[in-house]
Design a protein around this motif. Structure first.
Motif, PDB file in Angstrom:
ATOM      1  N   LYS A  98       0.837  -1.209   0.000  1.00 23.36           N
ATOM      2  CA  LYS A  98       0.000   0.000   0.000  1.00 23.36           C
ATOM      3  C   LYS A  98       0.868   1.255   0.000  1.00 23.36           C
ATOM      4  N   ARG A  99       1.961   1.214   0.751  1.00 22.61           N
ATOM      5  CA  ARG A  99       2.854   2.368   0.787  1.00 22.61           C
ATOM      6  C   ARG A  99       3.549   2.568  -0.564  1.00 22.61           C
ATOM      7  N   VAL A 100       3.886   1.449  -1.218  1.00 20.21           N
ATOM      8  CA  VAL A 100       4.501   1.535  -2.544  1.00 20.21           C
ATOM      9  C   VAL A 100       3.548   2.225  -3.528  1.00 20.21           C
ATOM     10  N   LEU A 101       2.249   1.976  -3.358  1.00 26.58           N
ATOM     11  CA  LEU A 101       1.247   2.572  -4.236  1.00 26.58           C
ATOM     12  C   LEU A 101       0.881   4.000  -3.826  1.00 26.58           C
ATOM     13  N   GLY A 102       1.542   4.504  -2.797  1.00 29.63           N
ATOM     14  CA  GLY A 102       1.365   5.904  -2.442  1.00 29.63           C
ATOM     15  C   GLY A 102       0.404   6.183  -1.309  1.00 29.63           C
ATOM     16  N   GLU A 103       0.113   5.192  -0.460  1.00 27.43           N
ATOM     17  CA  GLU A 103      -0.777   5.454   0.672  1.00 27.43           C
ATOM     18  C   GLU A 103      -0.101   6.407   1.654  1.00 27.43           C
ATOM     19  N   SER A 104      -0.840   7.421   2.056  1.00 33.72           N
ATOM     20  CA  SER A 104      -0.321   8.362   3.047  1.00 33.72           C
ATOM     21  C   SER A 104      -1.242   8.477   4.258  1.00 33.72           C
ATOM     22  N   ASP A 105      -2.523   8.132   4.062  1.00 40.33           N
ATOM     23  CA  ASP A 105      -3.509   8.208   5.138  1.00 40.33           C
ATOM     24  C   ASP A 105      -4.408   6.986   5.043  1.00 40.33           C
ATOM     25  N   ALA A 106      -4.304   6.087   6.022  1.00 43.65           N
ATOM     26  CA  ALA A 106      -5.051   4.837   5.983  1.00 43.65           C
ATOM     27  C   ALA A 106      -6.558   5.056   5.909  1.00 43.65           C
ATOM     28  N   LYS A 107      -7.037   6.150   6.477  1.00 46.15           N
ATOM     29  CA  LYS A 107      -8.476   6.407   6.506  1.00 46.15           C
ATOM     30  C   LYS A 107      -9.026   6.875   5.164  1.00 46.15           C
ATOM     31  N   HIS A 108      -8.138   7.294   4.276  1.00 48.58           N
ATOM     32  CA  HIS A 108      -8.594   7.816   2.991  1.00 48.58           C
ATOM     33  C   HIS A 108      -7.913   7.123   1.811  1.00 48.58           C
ATOM     34  N   THR A 109      -7.494   5.878   2.023  1.00 49.54           N
ATOM     35  CA  THR A 109      -6.866   5.126   0.947  1.00 49.54           C
ATOM     36  C   THR A 109      -7.924   4.633  -0.037  1.00 49.54           C
ATOM     37  N   PRO A 110      -7.780   4.907  -1.333  1.00 47.21           N
ATOM     38  CA  PRO A 110      -8.749   4.424  -2.328  1.00 47.21           C
ATOM     39  C   PRO A 110      -8.835   2.901  -2.311  1.00 47.21           C
ATOM     40  N   ILE A 111     -10.025   2.377  -2.549  1.00 50.89           N
ATOM     41  CA  ILE A 111     -10.206   0.932  -2.446  1.00 50.89           C
ATOM     42  C   ILE A 111      -9.406   0.187  -3.503  1.00 50.89           C
ATOM     43  N   TRP A 112      -9.128   0.836  -4.648  1.00 50.65           N
ATOM     44  CA  TRP A 112      -8.352   0.142  -5.680  1.00 50.65           C
ATOM     45  C   TRP A 112      -6.930  -0.138  -5.200  1.00 50.65           C
ATOM     46  N   LYS A 113      -6.389   0.740  -4.358  1.00 47.83           N
ATOM     47  CA  LYS A 113      -5.054   0.496  -3.819  1.00 47.83           C
ATOM     48  C   LYS A 113      -5.065  -0.677  -2.837  1.00 47.83           C
ATOM     49  N   LYS A 114      -6.159  -0.822  -2.116  1.00 49.20           N
ATOM     50  CA  LYS A 114      -6.291  -1.956  -1.197  1.00 49.20           C
ATOM     51  C   LYS A 114      -6.401  -3.264  -1.970  1.00 49.20           C
ATOM     52  N   PHE A 115      -7.198  -3.247  -3.031  1.00 51.37           N
ATOM     53  CA  PHE A 115      -7.330  -4.439  -3.865  1.00 51.37           C
ATOM     54  C   PHE A 115      -5.993  -4.817  -4.499  1.00 51.37           C
ATOM     55  N   ALA A 116      -5.312  -3.826  -5.071  1.00 55.08           N
ATOM     56  CA  ALA A 116      -4.043  -4.084  -5.744  1.00 55.08           C
ATOM     57  C   ALA A 116      -2.986  -4.586  -4.766  1.00 55.08           C
ATOM     58  N   SER A 117      -2.942  -3.992  -3.576  1.00 58.06           N
ATOM     59  CA  SER A 117      -1.961  -4.399  -2.565  1.00 58.06           C
ATOM     60  C   SER A 117      -2.248  -5.813  -2.068  1.00 58.06           C
ATOM     61  N   GLY A 118      -3.519  -6.108  -1.846  1.00 53.84           N
ATOM     62  CA  GLY A 118      -3.889  -7.453  -1.407  1.00 53.84           C
ATOM     63  C   GLY A 118      -3.567  -8.488  -2.452  1.00 53.84           C
ATOM     64  N   ALA A 119      -3.835  -8.175  -3.713  1.00 52.57           N
ATOM     65  CA  ALA A 119      -3.549  -9.108  -4.805  1.00 52.57           C
ATOM     66  C   ALA A 119      -2.053  -9.363  -4.923  1.00 52.57           C
ATOM     67  N   ALA A 120      -1.268  -8.301  -4.861  1.00 51.15           N
ATOM     68  CA  ALA A 120       0.189  -8.439  -4.985  1.00 51.15           C
ATOM     69  C   ALA A 120       0.761  -9.268  -3.837  1.00 51.15           C
ATOM     70  N   ALA A 121       0.301  -9.000  -2.629  1.00 53.46           N
ATOM     71  CA  ALA A 121       0.778  -9.760  -1.464  1.00 53.46           C
ATOM     72  C   ALA A 121       0.394 -11.232  -1.594  1.00 53.46           C
ATOM     73  N   GLY A 122      -0.804 -11.497  -2.072  1.00 53.37           N
ATOM     74  CA  GLY A 122      -1.258 -12.880  -2.242  1.00 53.37           C
ATOM     75  C   GLY A 122      -0.464 -13.624  -3.295  1.00 53.37           C
ATOM     76  N   ILE A 123      -0.159 -12.957  -4.405  1.00 56.24           N
ATOM     77  CA  ILE A 123       0.611 -13.589  -5.484  1.00 56.24           C
ATOM     78  C   ILE A 123       1.998 -13.997  -4.999  1.00 56.24           C
ATOM     79  N   VAL A 124       2.676 -13.102  -4.308  1.00 57.89           N
ATOM     80  CA  VAL A 124       4.022 -13.395  -3.806  1.00 57.89           C
ATOM     81  C   VAL A 124       3.981 -14.540  -2.791  1.00 57.89           C
ATOM     82  N   GLY A 125       3.076 -14.431  -1.823  1.00 60.82           N
ATOM     83  CA  GLY A 125       2.991 -15.446  -0.773  1.00 60.82           C
ATOM     84  C   GLY A 125       2.616 -16.807  -1.300  1.00 60.82           C
ATOM     85  N   SER A 126       1.624 -16.875  -2.184  1.00 59.51           N
ATOM     86  CA  SER A 126       1.158 -18.167  -2.696  1.00 59.51           C
ATOM     87  C   SER A 126       2.178 -18.817  -3.614  1.00 59.51           C
ATOM     88  N   GLY A 127       2.879 -17.990  -4.388  1.00 57.95           N
ATOM     89  CA  GLY A 127       3.893 -18.552  -5.275  1.00 57.95           C
ATOM     90  C   GLY A 127       5.007 -19.230  -4.501  1.00 57.95           C
TER      91      GLY A 127
END
Length: 225
Positions: free
Chosen positions: A82-111
């Motif tokens: 999320k920080r790599v995607l530019g998150e600066s305030d957790a309360k106002h992070t766009p949902i697309w950044k959450k989706f993208a961050s979750g997907a990226a973390a899942g891909i690395v971990g599962s692989g």
């Protein structure tokens, strides 16, 4: 801590995982071909009756090893992504950044954790006498060498991307909105409600690809779906 918490959760849900796996492979040519698993309760009863209560916990050792690696990585990498995607305030992070961050973390971990996933599926699908994880590992290696441990890794990574994008984003977004609108306060009830909601969303979005993943991991060498 994420890995340990996931192991505890996996211990509670392992019987469900075993029954789910038997339902998914029911009708395949192989170990489960001579038995029919039609419903959750019927399948759970069949496993317990034919294999004993601990038959519902087959694959627990591989499942624990998987959670210690996979879950530690996917939860641990979520915030950094999320920080790599530019998150600066957790309360106002766009949902697309959450989706993208979750997907990226899942891909690395599962692989990286795919070998433990293969072992877990093989152990849960085994209808005979329980086998140790090392025995299953030798069988997998004999079935195709080191590459056999990465069977269906592409499907696993797709599933993990969907699962983690859904789970982490749904949990995170619902939590922030409940706090923002003063519907709930920080505490165990809040985390429980958000986790339940995220779990339902995950089940709805990952079931098709989860079926394909299980079938691929359980198939013998040379067989193509």
């Amino acid at each position: 801590m994420a890995g340990l918490a996931s192991v505890v959760a996996q211990t509670c849900t392992q019987p469900v995982e075993v029954v789910k796996t038997r339902l998914q492979i029911s009708g395949e040519v192989g170990a489960a071909a001579h038995k029919t698993y039609n419903s959750f309760l019927g399948s759970a009863t069949m496993v317990a009756r034919n294999e004993g209560f601990f038959g519902l916990y087959k694959g627990m050792s591989a499942a624990a090893l998987r959670e210690m690696s996979y879950s530690s990585l996917r939860f641990g990498l979520y915030e950094p992504f999320k920080r790599v995607l530019g998150e600066s305030d957790a309360k106002h992070t766009p949902i697309w950044k959450k989706f993208a961050s979750g997907a990226a973390a899942g891909i690395v971990g599962s692989g990286l954790a795919n070998p433990t996933d293969v072992l877990k599926v093989r152990m849960m699908a085994n209808e005979g006498e329980p086998k140790r994880m090392i025995t299953i590992a030798k069988e997998v290696y004999a079935d195709g060498g080191l590459t056999a441990f990465y069977r269906s890794v592409h499907t696993t990574m797709i599933r993990a991307a969907i699962l983690n994008a859904t789970k982490l984003a749904a949990y995170d977004d619902l939590k922030q909105n409940l706090l923002k609108h003063n519907i709930m306060q920080e505490g165990m009830p809040l985390h429980f409600c958000c986790s339940m909601f995220a779990g339902v969303m995950v089940a709805a979005t990952t079931s098709p690809v989860d079926l394909v993943r299980t079938r691929l991991m359980n198939q013998p060498a040379g067989k193509k779906l």
